[in-house]
Motif scaffolding. Structure first.
Motif, mmCIF file in Angstrom:
data_model
loop_
_atom_site.group_PDB
_atom_site.id
_atom_site.type_symbol
_atom_site.label_atom_id
_atom_site.label_comp_id
_atom_site.label_asym_id
_atom_site.label_seq_id
_atom_site.Cartn_x
_atom_site.Cartn_y
_atom_site.Cartn_z
ATOM 1 N N GLY A 104 0.784 -1.231 0.000
ATOM 2 C CA GLY A 104 0.000 0.000 0.000
ATOM 3 C C GLY A 104 0.815 1.280 0.000
ATOM 4 O O GLY A 104 0.257 2.362 0.164
ATOM 5 N N LEU A 105 2.128 1.195 -0.205
ATOM 6 C CA LEU A 105 2.979 2.382 -0.114
ATOM 7 C C LEU A 105 4.125 2.257 -1.099
ATOM 8 O O LEU A 105 4.809 1.230 -1.133
ATOM 9 C CB LEU A 105 3.529 2.506 1.309
ATOM 10 N N PHE A 106 4.349 3.295 -1.898
ATOM 11 C CA PHE A 106 5.527 3.284 -2.765
ATOM 12 C C PHE A 106 6.682 3.958 -2.038
ATOM 13 O O PHE A 106 7.624 3.312 -1.624
ATOM 14 C CB PHE A 106 5.250 3.967 -4.100
ATOM 15 N N SER A 107 6.627 5.254 -1.872
ATOM 16 C CA SER A 107 7.688 5.981 -1.180
ATOM 17 C C SER A 107 7.152 7.318 -0.687
ATOM 18 O O SER A 107 6.370 7.967 -1.367
ATOM 19 C CB SER A 107 8.878 6.222 -2.110
ATOM 20 N N ALA A 108 7.618 7.724 0.480
ATOM 21 C CA ALA A 108 7.234 9.026 1.009
ATOM 22 C C ALA A 108 8.030 10.144 0.350
ATOM 23 O O ALA A 108 7.693 11.302 0.469
ATOM 24 C CB ALA A 108 7.456 9.061 2.517
ATOM 25 N N GLY A 109 9.088 9.807 -0.351
ATOM 26 C CA GLY A 109 9.896 10.813 -1.034
ATOM 27 C C GLY A 109 11.175 11.099 -0.270
ATOM 28 O O GLY A 109 11.744 10.219 0.374
ATOM 29 N N LEU A 110 11.618 12.347 -0.349
ATOM 30 C CA LEU A 110 12.880 12.732 0.280
ATOM 31 C C LEU A 110 12.824 12.561 1.793
ATOM 32 O O LEU A 110 11.766 12.685 2.415
ATOM 33 C CB LEU A 110 13.220 14.178 -0.065
ATOM 34 N N ASP A 111 13.977 12.319 2.373
ATOM 35 C CA ASP A 111 14.102 12.138 3.814
ATOM 36 C C ASP A 111 14.065 13.506 4.499
ATOM 37 O O ASP A 111 15.000 14.298 4.383
ATOM 38 C CB ASP A 111 15.418 11.428 4.124
ATOM 39 N N LEU A 112 12.988 13.797 5.211
ATOM 40 C CA LEU A 112 12.832 15.106 5.849
ATOM 41 C C LEU A 112 13.811 15.320 6.996
ATOM 42 O O LEU A 112 14.134 16.450 7.341
ATOM 43 C CB LEU A 112 11.396 15.282 6.338
#
Length: 140
Positions: A104-112
């Motif tokens: 259900g998840l690809f990627s949240a993107g950049l590491d905050l």
């Protein structure tokens, strides 16, 4: 906006690389099925800490497996870039499927976390890794 049938067709249609995208060529959708590729007994898994890589029928499957949200940390970007280079050098790999091992998840993107009170040198190294990954994806 899309009907359920249209959504299902969009999800099932594989992304392929066209003739202008480096050395990868278009793979027919009948031979290329993400589910059968991921569960294929003939797949050859390679050990990676944040990536799960398998190859079957000339197609490589690279799944992000960096819990909890597949954030693109500097290490993940560098590892993915190295993996892309290895797969591009393999003459038996004709296509690539990039996905997630987390349901259900690809990627949240950049590491905050990299942006919270960053050290300027560490932030420069992080952006370099992100740019190299992007260029590696673009050029492959």
């Amino acid at each position: 906006f899309f009907s359920n049938r249209a959504r299902m067709l969009v999800r099932q249609r594989p992304r392929t690389f066209g003739p202008r995208c480096g050395r990868f060529t278009r793979v027919s959708s009948t031979r290329f099925r993400a589910r059968s590729l991921a569960s294929s007994a003939a797949a050859q898994p390679l050990a990676k800490s944040a990536l799960i890589v398998s190859k079957a029928d000339g197609v490589a499957s690279v799944s992000l497996n960096h819990r909890p949200v597949n954030a693109l940390t500097q290490g993940v970007c560098e590892e993915l870039r190295q993996c892309l280079g290895e797969l591009e050098a393999d003459p038996q790999v004709r296509g690539l499927l990039l996905g997630s091992a987390l349901p259900g998840l690809f990627s949240a993107g950049l590491d905050l976390h990299a942006f919270h009170k960053p050290d300027p040198d560490a932030l420069a190294d992080y952006w370099t890794a992100v740019q190299e990954l992007w260029l590696g994806l673009w050029d492959s």
